[in-house]
Motif scaffolding. Structure first.
Motif, PDB file in Angstrom:
ATOM      1  N   CYS A  81       3.343   7.839 -18.652  1.00  0.00           N
ATOM      2  CA  CYS A  81       2.376   6.729 -18.657  1.00  0.00           C
ATOM      3  C   CYS A  81       2.732   5.698 -17.587  1.00  0.00           C
ATOM      4  CB  CYS A  81       2.297   6.077 -20.041  1.00  0.00           C
ATOM      5  SG  CYS A  81       1.336   7.066 -21.221  1.00  0.00           S
ATOM      6  N   TYR A  82       4.030   5.444 -17.375  1.00  0.00           N
ATOM      7  CA  TYR A  82       4.385   4.472 -16.344  1.00  0.00           C
ATOM      8  C   TYR A  82       4.052   5.007 -14.952  1.00  0.00           C
ATOM      9  CZ  TYR A  82       6.458   0.579 -13.945  1.00  0.00           C
ATOM     10  OH  TYR A  82       6.621  -0.520 -13.154  1.00  0.00           O
ATOM     11  N   ALA A  83       4.334   6.296 -14.721  1.00  0.00           N
ATOM     12  CA  ALA A  83       3.979   6.904 -13.429  1.00  0.00           C
ATOM     13  C   ALA A  83       2.469   6.823 -13.211  1.00  0.00           C
ATOM     14  CB  ALA A  83       4.455   8.348 -13.376  1.00  0.00           C
ATOM     15  N   PHE A  84       1.705   7.050 -14.262  1.00  0.00           N
ATOM     16  CA  PHE A  84       0.253   6.938 -14.203  1.00  0.00           C
ATOM     17  C   PHE A  84      -0.159   5.506 -13.870  1.00  0.00           C
ATOM     18  CE2 PHE A  84      -3.425   5.602 -16.832  1.00  0.00           C
ATOM     19  CZ  PHE A  84      -4.433   6.286 -16.172  1.00  0.00           C
ATOM     20  N   MET A  85       0.452   4.529 -14.539  1.00  0.00           N
ATOM     21  CA  MET A  85       0.128   3.113 -14.295  1.00  0.00           C
ATOM     22  C   MET A  85       0.411   2.733 -12.840  1.00  0.00           C
ATOM     23  SD  MET A  85       1.622   1.637 -17.883  1.00  0.00           S
ATOM     24  CE  MET A  85       1.122  -0.079 -17.705  1.00  0.00           C
ATOM     25  N   GLN A  86       1.489   3.275 -12.284  1.00  0.00           N
ATOM     26  CA  GLN A  86       1.798   3.026 -10.874  1.00  0.00           C
ATOM     27  C   GLN A  86       0.737   3.668  -9.980  1.00  0.00           C
ATOM     28  OE1 GLN A  86       5.678   4.920 -11.175  1.00  0.00           O
ATOM     29  NE2 GLN A  86       6.633   3.032 -10.405  1.00  0.00           N
ATOM     30  N   ALA A  87       0.401   4.919 -10.288  1.00  0.00           N
ATOM     31  CA  ALA A  87      -0.514   5.681  -9.439  1.00  0.00           C
ATOM     32  C   ALA A  87      -1.900   5.050  -9.377  1.00  0.00           C
ATOM     33  CB  ALA A  87      -0.620   7.123  -9.938  1.00  0.00           C
ATOM     34  N   VAL A  88      -2.373   4.505 -10.509  1.00  0.00           N
ATOM     35  CA  VAL A  88      -3.738   3.968 -10.557  1.00  0.00           C
ATOM     36  C   VAL A  88      -3.784   2.457 -10.349  1.00  0.00           C
ATOM     37  CG1 VAL A  88      -4.562   5.882 -11.971  1.00  0.00           C
ATOM     38  CG2 VAL A  88      -3.817   3.755 -13.094  1.00  0.00           C
ATOM     39  N   GLY A  89      -2.694   1.875  -9.893  1.00  0.00           N
ATOM     40  CA  GLY A  89      -2.694   0.471  -9.510  1.00  0.00           C
ATOM     41  C   GLY A  89      -2.650  -0.530 -10.645  1.00  0.00           C
ATOM     42  N   MET A  90      -2.385  -0.092 -11.863  1.00  0.00           N
ATOM     43  CA  MET A  90      -2.171  -1.061 -12.943  1.00  0.00           C
ATOM     44  C   MET A  90      -0.898  -1.846 -12.660  1.00  0.00           C
ATOM     45  SD  MET A  90      -3.102   1.111 -16.334  1.00  0.00           S
ATOM     46  CE  MET A  90      -4.720   1.833 -16.510  1.00  0.00           C
ATOM     47  N   VAL A  91      -0.001  -1.160 -11.959  1.00  0.00           N
ATOM     48  CA  VAL A  91       1.264  -1.759 -11.530  1.00  0.00           C
ATOM     49  C   VAL A  91       1.388  -1.489 -10.034  1.00  0.00           C
ATOM     50  CG1 VAL A  91       3.772  -1.675 -11.778  1.00  0.00           C
ATOM     51  CG2 VAL A  91       2.322  -1.264 -13.768  1.00  0.00           C
ATOM     52  N   ASN A  92       1.674  -2.506  -9.256  1.00  0.00           N
ATOM     53  CA  ASN A  92       1.950  -2.306  -7.830  1.00  0.00           C
ATOM     54  C   ASN A  92       3.465  -2.238  -7.684  1.00  0.00           C
ATOM     55  OD1 ASN A  92       2.340  -2.333  -5.073  1.00  0.00           O
ATOM     56  ND2 ASN A  92       1.035  -4.099  -4.688  1.00  0.00           N
ATOM     57  N   ASP A  93       3.975  -1.024  -7.525  1.00  0.00           N
ATOM     58  CA  ASP A  93       5.408  -0.819  -7.380  1.00  0.00           C
ATOM     59  C   ASP A  93       5.808  -0.377  -5.975  1.00  0.00           C
ATOM     60  OD1 ASP A  93       6.457  -1.713  -9.749  1.00  0.00           O
ATOM     61  OD2 ASP A  93       6.601   0.251 -10.695  1.00  0.00           O
ATOM     62  N   HIS A  94       4.934  -0.606  -5.001  1.00  0.00           N
ATOM     63  CA  HIS A  94       5.370  -0.416  -3.615  1.00  0.00           C
ATOM     64  C   HIS A  94       6.444  -1.467  -3.340  1.00  0.00           C
ATOM     65  CE1 HIS A  94       2.435   2.461  -2.061  1.00  0.00           C
ATOM     66  NE2 HIS A  94       1.500   1.830  -2.762  1.00  0.00           N
ATOM     67  N   ARG A  95       7.433  -1.115  -2.547  1.00  0.00           N
ATOM     68  CA  ARG A  95       8.423  -2.120  -2.135  1.00  0.00           C
ATOM     69  C   ARG A  95       7.723  -3.193  -1.312  1.00  0.00           C
ATOM     70  NH1 ARG A  95      12.111   1.874   0.533  1.00  0.00           N
ATOM     71  NH2 ARG A  95      11.416   0.680   2.300  1.00  0.00           N
ATOM     72  N   VAL A  96       8.268  -4.401  -1.329  1.00  0.00           N
ATOM     73  CA  VAL A  96       7.622  -5.501  -0.605  1.00  0.00           C
ATOM     74  C   VAL A  96       7.575  -5.255   0.901  1.00  0.00           C
ATOM     75  CG1 VAL A  96       8.018  -7.274  -2.344  1.00  0.00           C
ATOM     76  CG2 VAL A  96       9.771  -6.862  -0.607  1.00  0.00           C
ATOM     77  N   ASP A  97       8.491  -4.436   1.430  1.00  0.00           N
ATOM     78  CA  ASP A  97       8.477  -4.143   2.873  1.00  0.00           C
ATOM     79  C   ASP A  97       7.684  -2.878   3.200  1.00  0.00           C
ATOM     80  OD1 ASP A  97      10.313  -2.338   1.783  1.00  0.00           O
ATOM     81  OD2 ASP A  97      11.715  -2.490   3.454  1.00  0.00           O
ATOM     82  N   CYS A  98       6.992  -2.344   2.201  1.00  0.00           N
ATOM     83  CA  CYS A  98       6.202  -1.129   2.402  1.00  0.00           C
ATOM     84  C   CYS A  98       4.866  -1.490   3.040  1.00  0.00           C
ATOM     85  CB  CYS A  98       5.976  -0.431   1.058  1.00  0.00           C
ATOM     86  SG  CYS A  98       4.877   0.996   1.187  1.00  0.00           S
ATOM     87  N   LEU A  99       4.428  -0.668   3.964  1.00  0.00           N
ATOM     88  CA  LEU A  99       3.165  -0.932   4.653  1.00  0.00           C
ATOM     89  C   LEU A  99       1.967  -0.909   3.710  1.00  0.00           C
ATOM     90  CD1 LEU A  99       1.639   2.072   5.061  1.00  0.00           C
ATOM     91  CD2 LEU A  99       3.458   2.298   6.726  1.00  0.00           C
ATOM     92  N   ALA A 100       2.102  -0.318   2.507  1.00  0.00           N
ATOM     93  CA  ALA A 100       0.990  -0.259   1.553  1.00  0.00           C
ATOM     94  C   ALA A 100       1.065  -1.358   0.490  1.00  0.00           C
ATOM     95  CB  ALA A 100       0.960   1.114   0.875  1.00  0.00           C
ATOM     96  N   TYR A 101       2.097  -2.181   0.513  1.00  0.00           N
ATOM     97  CA  TYR A 101       2.275  -3.176  -0.534  1.00  0.00           C
ATOM     98  C   TYR A 101       1.103  -4.163  -0.613  1.00  0.00           C
ATOM     99  CZ  TYR A 101       4.298  -7.028  -3.241  1.00  0.00           C
ATOM    100  OH  TYR A 101       4.508  -7.997  -4.183  1.00  0.00           O
ATOM    101  N   GLN A 102       0.805  -4.826   0.478  1.00  0.00           N
ATOM    102  CA  GLN A 102      -0.270  -5.832   0.491  1.00  0.00           C
ATOM    103  C   GLN A 102      -1.627  -5.185   0.216  1.00  0.00           C
ATOM    104  OE1 GLN A 102      -0.319  -9.163   0.521  1.00  0.00           O
ATOM    105  NE2 GLN A 102       1.910  -9.199   0.540  1.00  0.00           N
ATOM    106  N   ALA A 103      -1.855  -4.015   0.803  1.00  0.00           N
ATOM    107  CA  ALA A 103      -3.152  -3.348   0.645  1.00  0.00           C
ATOM    108  C   ALA A 103      -3.390  -2.901  -0.794  1.00  0.00           C
ATOM    109  CB  ALA A 103      -3.228  -2.144   1.583  1.00  0.00           C
ATOM    110  N   SER A 104      -2.311  -2.744  -1.564  1.00  0.00           N
ATOM    111  CA  SER A 104      -2.431  -2.289  -2.955  1.00  0.00           C
ATOM    112  C   SER A 104      -2.596  -3.429  -3.946  1.00  0.00           C
ATOM    113  CB  SER A 104      -1.207  -1.436  -3.333  1.00  0.00           C
ATOM    114  OG  SER A 104      -1.191  -0.267  -2.552  1.00  0.00           O
ATOM    115  N   ILE A 105      -2.471  -4.656  -3.485  1.00  0.00           N
ATOM    116  CA  ILE A 105      -2.647  -5.788  -4.398  1.00  0.00           C
ATOM    117  C   ILE A 105      -4.133  -5.959  -4.669  1.00  0.00           C
ATOM    118  CG2 ILE A 105      -2.402  -8.289  -4.692  1.00  0.00           C
ATOM    119  CD1 ILE A 105       0.168  -8.106  -3.004  1.00  0.00           C
ATOM    120  N   LEU A 106      -4.473  -5.949  -5.948  1.00  0.00           N
ATOM    121  CA  LEU A 106      -5.854  -6.089  -6.366  1.00  0.00           C
ATOM    122  C   LEU A 106      -6.325  -7.499  -6.059  1.00  0.00           C
ATOM    123  CD1 LEU A 106      -8.240  -4.711  -7.801  1.00  0.00           C
ATOM    124  CD2 LEU A 106      -7.245  -5.472  -9.972  1.00  0.00           C
ATOM    125  N   LYS A 107      -7.335  -7.598  -5.227  1.00  0.00           N
ATOM    126  CA  LYS A 107      -7.855  -8.920  -4.842  1.00  0.00           C
ATOM    127  C   LYS A 107      -8.704  -9.490  -5.976  1.00  0.00           C
ATOM    128  CE  LYS A 107      -6.147  -8.159  -0.743  1.00  0.00           C
ATOM    129  NZ  LYS A 107      -4.828  -7.643  -0.923  1.00  0.00           N
TER     130      LYS A 107
END
Length: 192
Positions: free
Chosen positions: A164-190
């Motif tokens: 369930c946690y892996a699922f939550m990460q995958a579907v953006g319920m949780v943004n677990d990209h590292r802060v220096d990851c190029l996808a971190y900002q783009a994954s934050i739900l506006k």
């Protein structure tokens, strides 16, 4: 700060594409969430890359993850799936998708939207973490344990707290990209 990718990403183009454009991006469509939850369950004991490479074959084998069609699968269909080289041929995993389809329908029959039900475990808001190293990421949380318990009660399986946690990460319920990851900002739900 130099931008990079999360360290779990391999050099495989399909994995890079998944990391950069899919993993951690918020999903609200209940049918897409159903598919992703089922696929995360298929990962148990395997690498996600194995499942990711078979995703299209799964869609073909499981009627595009239409839970209403899947819920009607009989033993003859299970036997056909056990011979389908495009998917993971494990009886328990095959039967789990059928059980999960019945669970999805049970939620709908209660008048609930599957997306709202799942997002309710994070109060309908994305959790944005600020990890600098992958070692900081949990493998489960109270929210994933609660989701697992509720899903199991409805008949779902292959939905333990870690899945369930892996699922939550995958579907953006949780943004677990590292802060220096190029996808971190783009994954934050506006926020609207």
């Amino acid at each position: 700060m130099d931008m990079c990718r999360c360290s779990w990403v391999t050099k495989e183009p399909i994995y890079i594409e998944y990391h950069d454009k899919v993993w951690g991006r918020a999903v609200f469509d209940e049918y897409e969430l159903f598919e992703k939850l089922c696929l995360d369950g298929q990962q148990a004991g395997l690498s996600w890359l194995t499942v990711l490479k078979k995703q299209e074959s799964y869609r073909l084998a499981y009627d595009n993850f239409d839970p209403y069609k899947i819920a009607l699968y009989d033993q003859e269909k299970v036997e056909r799936l056990l011979n389908d080289k495009g998917i993971i041929r494990n009886r328990l995993k095959i039967e789990s998708i059928i059980r999960n389809a019945k669970g999805f329908i049970a939620i709908k029959e209660q008048g609930l939207d599957f997306s709202e039900f799942l997002w309710g475990f994070v109060d309908g808001k994305q959790i944005v973490n600020q990890w600098s190293r992958e070692e900081q990421l949990p493998t489960e949380t109270e929210a994933s344990r609660n989701m697992s318990k509720a899903l199991k009660k409805l008949g779902f399986n292959f939905v333990g707290p870690t899945i369930c946690y892996a699922f939550m990460q995958a579907v953006g319920m949780v943004n677990d990209h590292r802060v220096d990851c190029l996808a971190y900002q783009a994954s934050i739900l506006k926020k609207d």
